[in-house]
Write an enzyme that holds these catalytic residues in place. Structure first.
Site, short mmCIF file in Angstrom:
data_model
loop_
_atom_site.label_atom_id
_atom_site.label_comp_id
_atom_site.label_asym_id
_atom_site.label_seq_id
_atom_site.Cartn_x
_atom_site.Cartn_y
_atom_site.Cartn_z
CB CYS A 1 -0.95 0.15 1.31
SG CYS A 1 -2.32 -1.19 1.08
CG HIS B 1 -1.15 3.27 4.51
ND1 HIS B 1 -1.22 2.17 4.15
CD2 HIS B 1 -0.30 3.54 5.59
CE1 HIS B 1 -0.71 1.36 5.25
NE2 HIS B 1 -0.37 2.13 5.75
#
Lengths: 480, 480
Positions: A74, A129
């Protein structure tokens, strides 16, 4: 026939070069851990027990990549997308977990910043993120506004599982939040990101995105809207409307909710009359989680590997782009990296890419606009942490680490990704002849080594003037 | 939209029921060992380094099955197709190798025989593999004529590899032949089937098929033309035109030759003005050969297993059907078995199915013609030799034998298929949630046992009045 007609239209449009004054809007949707084999047009959907008609429709109205390449996690993939550079150059080549100092540095220049410079309105809704600090969040990195989660959905599991275990959470792992922020203003905590809000977050993102699009109907400024869907990343708790919608439980239910929300965005674009003026991207950040979260997990289709591996199933994923009348309709097996979006959009929008640092993304505008039949990319390096793990060169994958099923087996059974055993002799797979990377070709095709070495050498040369920040790994990330 | 329009057309056509007097021609093409993941519309083609535009075109003009189910080997699958029954009922549940007595018995009633009975002209060009004896060959089993190979392409390897080994071939394994035969007449040997004729056989089949179609342009009798392509079964020696056509060597070259030859048939149908009057089927007999012939081997797409296994990658393969204006255009995830063609075509052609024996195929005409939205099939048994190995029931696969990677591993590494270790407790996989059949669900979904047992029980009941002939296996096939 229809395809050729469109190509003709594209060529007429494109013959005068890219017209920077007609800046298109960009709606960029990124799904979370969606696998190559999960969506209908890629062989999943109904075949996986969860139809995806809206994403399939988008694919049929645009250009669908069968070699859309990302980084194997991610944070790395999002860093690469947002900066147009390998994540290792920004020190973000491992997934950020709370308590680590890894974060997007203020010096990094993002896709939002270059578009902002040429007058785009910008908004980021969803999962970020790329760091939790104020200076790393979207509103400090070129986006006018942000609503979403700074980190990732696994953190919703921490409080319940620590309670279940009758042990306290360590400092820094407290309950995560959904936050809101505007450029030049502080961060506001909206509510906890927990089992109550997990099921509704993507619906909220869609609400905000639809409102944003509606508000820009009459506006003169073009916009860049980034939607970081949280589905189908575990834990896939879904809205009541989608509970039991699929035949495979949570994962399929979330896939269908993701599809529905994607359809809401597409409809909003049409209703605002912006279809022709808007580039739409739909992609996944990386391959699916499979073994450690099953049955809440996806399919990598014909490829081996999953999130965290350097294998094809981790780095080849879903990617499609639509721009009616400009970008051809169909399917392309040319290579396209998520890093290529930033220089491509900069070119289309007449914006300037930074020239004081290496950029690994390549401008694909000529390819997308039909002025060139081939992509400008024929290689890609795959890193994990501070290791170069593999090189893609044309149809070959060249590995410096042991990714044979037995070499990978032990860590995979534990649901771990990470540093594989380094090899003294490479593994070479022909990804077309052998999509599951099972038949090592380093004897018959040892010459691939020459091409792969050149790719590595060029990368290493770029580090002489622009060394990477210290790369994170499990032993050093707390020491920094 | 287009799909609905066609559905409407279909419903108008279909509302008066199946009209037997308008008997369509049937052109039935069967590829050999083509994998689910090899063809463009199934995720292969260009992605596999070998584009398949003609087969893709056929798929887009017809109904493409994503759950097209077969038996796990050449002979069994062809026996099931030709008789509408599980191959174990005709004693053909293992692949025929020269010297074995297994053969299609005269008492078996074939698809060609039932169509012949209602006035069809019939021809079989290509690979047969249902017995070499005069009474077993196509011209004795309902086809007016036959041109092709009685067995299979691996036999072209026998002479060269015995010469290379400096040992003689055993009796019965002499050089195979391409033969020709007409109903009521004897068999004529045309030429050896060897390394010289292997590259040209499919082109020859196409020549004959094209001529057959052209000759039937003005004819009043409907026809049933079966083309048993020999590609892409190893050894894939291709015509000079296709050598080096793909990026993956022999297998890809053969895939492209197969595609080209398929296109020739489709063009011939159009040129004869028979497009609207002709049902076209394109299917593969079973999953790909992978490990023991690599790189001359295919891809099973997202599924695990290969030819000979009872796994999904062996029994789910490529299958599509076109009948313009009658059969809907699109993709269907309903279950369809190769055994279903015979009763379906019998119904459409107004022919009689035999009523003195169990028939395992189901009439799917209502489903195909849009009178019913679901298939008439929800289960399938998979046999190897005399063993029931697995049952498919809806989205579940229920195994009586150990098909875990470790259970399968030893035999797979040797390139063997066969009798797996019997289990005392079943393995249950959810093929939608887990396309690679890796996560055993016999605890959470133990109730599937009840459904699977009922399927087995019904089959066993059918044997009381109609016992199977002795099933072949490696220890008994020479003793019979």
């Amino acid at each position: 026939m229809r395809q050729w007609l469109f190509l003709l239209v594209v060529m007429l449009f494109a013959s005068s070069g890219v017209v920077a004054q007609d800046r298109p809007n960009i709606v960029f949707m990124m799904a979370d851990n969606l696998g190559y084999g999960d969506v209908g047009v890629y062989g999943g959907g109904e075949v996986r027990g969860a139809p995806t008609p809206e994403i399939d429709r988008l694919a049929r109205e645009g250009l669908r990549f069968t070699q859309f390449l990302v980084e194997p996690g991610c944070t790395p993939s999002r860093a690469a997308t947002m900066t147009g550079r390998y994540s290792v150059r920004s020190g973000l080549s491992l997934v950020i977990v709370p308590g680590t100092p890894n974060t997007l540095a203020p010096e990094e220049i993002t896709m939002a910043e270059v578009l902002k410079d040429v007058g785009y309105d910008t908004a980021y809704y969803g999962k970020w993120h790329l760091g939790m600090g104020d200076s790393s969040l979207p509103h400090s990195q070129g986006f006018d506004e942000f609503y979403g989660i700074p980190n990732t959905s696994d953190e919703t599991l921490y409080v319940p599982t620590s309670l279940q275990s009758k042990v306290p959470l360590p400092p820094g792992f407290e309950i995560p939040s959904i936050i809101e922020a505007r450029a030049g203003q502080g961060v506001e905590v909206v509510k906890p990101y927990d089992f109550d809000s997990r099921p509704t977050i993507d619906g909220e993102l869609a609400d905000r995105a639809v409102a944003f699009i509606r508000d820009h109907k009459e506006g003169s400024a073009p916009f860049f809207l980034f939607i970081g869907w949280t589905y189908p990343h575990y834990p896939n708790l879904t809205e009541p409307d989608f509970e039991g919608a699929s035949r495979i439980g949570r994962y399929g239910d979330a896939l269908m909710a993701l599809d529905h929300n994607t359809g809401r965005i597409l409809n909003a674009i049409d209703e605002a009359g912006l279809r022709e003026d808007t580039i739409v991207v739909f992609m996944s950040d990386n391959g699916p989680m499979r073994t450690s979260t099953w049955p809440d997990s996806g399919s990598a289709g014909p490829f081996r590997g999953e999130l965290g591996d350097p294998l094809e199933g981790s780095i080849r994923t879903i990617g499609m782009i639509r721009w009616p009348g400009k970008i051809a309709i169909g399917q392309s097996n040319e290579m396209f990296s998520t890093m290529d979006f930033m220089p491509t959009f900069a070119r289309i929008a007449g914006a300037e890419m930074p020239d004081d640092r290496p950029i690994d993304g390549v401008d694909q505008s000529e390819f997308l606009l039909g002025q060139k039949s081939t992509s400008n990319r024929e290689h890609l390096i795959t890193f994990t942490g501070d290791q170069i793990q593999a090189v893609r060169w044309r149809q070959f994958r060249y590995y410096l680490v042991d990714v044979t099923p037995s070499g990978l087996g032990a860590s995979r059974q534990e649901g771990l990704a990470g540093a594989y055993r380094p090899l003294h002799y490479p593994l070479i797979f022909d990804i077309e002849a052998d999509p599951r990377e099972e038949f090592n070709q380093n004897v018959y095709r040892g010459w691939v080594t020459g091409h792969a070495s050149q790719v590595i050498e060029e990368f290493m040369q770029s580090l002489v003037e622009h060394p990477n920040p210290p790369a994170p790994n499990l032993t050093n990330f707390r020491a920094q």
